[in-house]
Design a protein around this motif. Structure first.
Motif, mmCIF file in Angstrom:
data_model
loop_
_atom_site.group_PDB
_atom_site.id
_atom_site.type_symbol
_atom_site.label_atom_id
_atom_site.label_comp_id
_atom_site.label_asym_id
_atom_site.label_seq_id
_atom_site.Cartn_x
_atom_site.Cartn_y
_atom_site.Cartn_z
ATOM 1 N N LEU A 92 0.826 -1.216 0.000
ATOM 2 C CA LEU A 92 0.000 0.000 0.000
ATOM 3 C C LEU A 92 0.858 1.264 0.000
ATOM 4 O O LEU A 92 0.486 2.262 -0.620
ATOM 5 C CB LEU A 92 -0.982 -0.016 1.172
ATOM 6 C CG LEU A 92 -2.091 -1.074 1.046
ATOM 7 C CD1 LEU A 92 -2.948 -1.114 2.293
ATOM 8 C CD2 LEU A 92 -2.935 -0.849 -0.196
ATOM 9 N N ASP A 93 2.010 1.213 0.655
ATOM 10 C CA ASP A 93 2.943 2.341 0.590
ATOM 11 C C ASP A 93 3.426 2.542 -0.854
ATOM 12 O O ASP A 93 3.543 3.667 -1.332
ATOM 13 C CB ASP A 93 4.142 2.119 1.520
ATOM 14 C CG ASP A 93 3.785 2.258 2.990
ATOM 15 O OD1 ASP A 93 2.716 2.837 3.301
ATOM 16 O OD2 ASP A 93 4.580 1.775 3.835
ATOM 17 N N TYR A 94 3.706 1.426 -1.543
ATOM 18 C CA TYR A 94 4.116 1.474 -2.941
ATOM 19 C C TYR A 94 3.000 2.076 -3.809
ATOM 20 O O TYR A 94 3.256 2.938 -4.654
ATOM 21 C CB TYR A 94 4.484 0.061 -3.427
ATOM 22 C CG TYR A 94 4.601 -0.061 -4.920
ATOM 23 C CD1 TYR A 94 5.732 0.406 -5.599
ATOM 24 C CD2 TYR A 94 3.570 -0.639 -5.659
ATOM 25 C CE1 TYR A 94 5.823 0.300 -6.979
ATOM 26 C CE2 TYR A 94 3.661 -0.742 -7.038
ATOM 27 C CZ TYR A 94 4.775 -0.272 -7.685
ATOM 28 O OH TYR A 94 4.864 -0.377 -9.057
ATOM 29 N N LEU A 117 -7.641 10.364 -3.807
ATOM 30 C CA LEU A 117 -8.028 9.107 -4.439
ATOM 31 C C LEU A 117 -7.581 7.913 -3.594
ATOM 32 O O LEU A 117 -8.353 6.975 -3.369
ATOM 33 C CB LEU A 117 -7.448 9.022 -5.849
ATOM 34 C CG LEU A 117 -7.909 7.878 -6.719
ATOM 35 C CD1 LEU A 117 -9.421 7.834 -6.835
ATOM 36 C CD2 LEU A 117 -7.272 7.988 -8.101
ATOM 37 N N PHE A 118 -6.357 7.957 -3.107
ATOM 38 C CA PHE A 118 -5.871 6.858 -2.264
ATOM 39 C C PHE A 118 -6.751 6.714 -1.020
ATOM 40 O O PHE A 118 -7.157 5.606 -0.661
ATOM 41 C CB PHE A 118 -4.413 7.079 -1.859
ATOM 42 C CG PHE A 118 -3.866 5.966 -1.017
ATOM 43 C CD1 PHE A 118 -3.384 4.810 -1.617
ATOM 44 C CD2 PHE A 118 -3.851 6.044 0.369
ATOM 45 C CE1 PHE A 118 -2.888 3.751 -0.853
ATOM 46 C CE2 PHE A 118 -3.359 5.005 1.134
ATOM 47 C CZ PHE A 118 -2.878 3.853 0.531
ATOM 48 N N LEU A 140 -6.538 -1.891 -6.856
ATOM 49 C CA LEU A 140 -5.482 -0.883 -6.832
ATOM 50 C C LEU A 140 -4.411 -1.187 -7.879
ATOM 51 O O LEU A 140 -3.246 -1.386 -7.569
ATOM 52 C CB LEU A 140 -4.857 -0.794 -5.429
ATOM 53 C CG LEU A 140 -5.714 -0.091 -4.390
ATOM 54 C CD1 LEU A 140 -5.134 -0.276 -2.988
ATOM 55 C CD2 LEU A 140 -5.857 1.385 -4.712
ATOM 56 N N THR A 141 -4.848 -1.208 -9.122
ATOM 57 C CA THR A 141 -3.926 -1.422 -10.239
ATOM 58 C C THR A 141 -3.893 -0.148 -11.081
ATOM 59 O O THR A 141 -4.804 0.686 -10.999
ATOM 60 C CB THR A 141 -4.384 -2.588 -11.122
ATOM 61 O OG1 THR A 141 -5.641 -2.231 -11.724
ATOM 62 C CG2 THR A 141 -4.527 -3.885 -10.322
ATOM 63 N N GLU A 142 -2.872 -0.012 -11.887
ATOM 64 C CA GLU A 142 -2.770 1.174 -12.738
ATOM 65 C C GLU A 142 -3.994 1.323 -13.638
ATOM 66 O O GLU A 142 -4.558 2.408 -13.777
ATOM 67 C CB GLU A 142 -1.492 1.112 -13.577
ATOM 68 C CG GLU A 142 -1.291 2.338 -14.431
ATOM 69 C CD GLU A 142 0.040 2.358 -15.174
ATOM 70 O OE1 GLU A 142 0.259 3.348 -15.899
ATOM 71 O OE2 GLU A 142 0.845 1.417 -15.022
#
Length: 189
Positions: A92-94, A117-118, A140-142
């Motif tokens: 999640l930090d990444y 958004l996060f 949580l993907t691009e």
């Protein structure tokens, strides 16, 4: 080519006809051009439209949010193995670091900020039940981040139905979706 597409539309022959249409929870822009004309025509002709859940009802949204939470006083760190929790936190930090790079110029132009958004997606993740954290991480993907701000097909159709002054409703309550997921044991999750 439209005639060759599988419409996922079932017709119940009665007067007036009733329809059952299978939607998927993806941004409508990914699938709208592939929805056959007969499905769009059935939607247009219908005076009432019922969805899995009423995504335009604030109770539905708040009910979904509260059902995801662990019992009061519990945290995800208390229920996950230590190493899995650490890996999740690092991931999640990444994601938080990468999110600004994944966002589109259009999203930025609409005033959407990466931190906002996060927090909208992953906020309070340490209080969520493992099954909901798993579903959150999967989104949580691009690709998924780039489509944020575009309603999923179900919500788009619900918004269109309201705009067209159709009667709307839901076939399920939040609890009917929430309780089975919350009933999964750790090995199932």
């Amino acid at each position: 080519q439209q005639g060759e597409l599988n419409s996922f539309l079932w017709t119940i022959r009665r007067d007036p006809p009733a329809y059952l249409f299978g939607t998927i929870h993806v941004p409508y822009t990914r699938v709208w051009d592939f929805i056959p004309d007969n499905s769009k025509a059935a939607f247009q002709a219908s005076s009432s439209v019922y969805f899995e859940l009423d995504l335009t009802d604030p109770y539905t949204i708040s009910g979904l949010a509260s059902c995801q939470m662990l019992p009061h006083g519990e945290n995800l760190q208390d229920v996950l193995p230590r190493e899995l929790y650490r890996r999740l936190k690092r991931h999640l930090d990444y994601i938080k670091l990468m999110l600004p790079h994944w966002m589109t110029p259009d999203q930025r132009g609409k005033g959407l900020y990466a931190d906002y958004l996060f927090n909208a997606i992953a906020g309070n993740w340490e209080r969520k039940r493992p099954v909901w954290v798993m579903l959150m991480v999967n989104s949580l993907t691009e690709t998924d981040i780039r489509s944020r701000g575009v309603p999923v097909l179900d919500l788009y159709l619900a918004q269109e139905a309201e705009r067209m002054k159709k009667k709307t409703g839901a076939v399920e309550r939040v609890e009917e979706q929430c309780h089975p997921l919350n009933g999964l044991n750790f090995s199932q999750v």
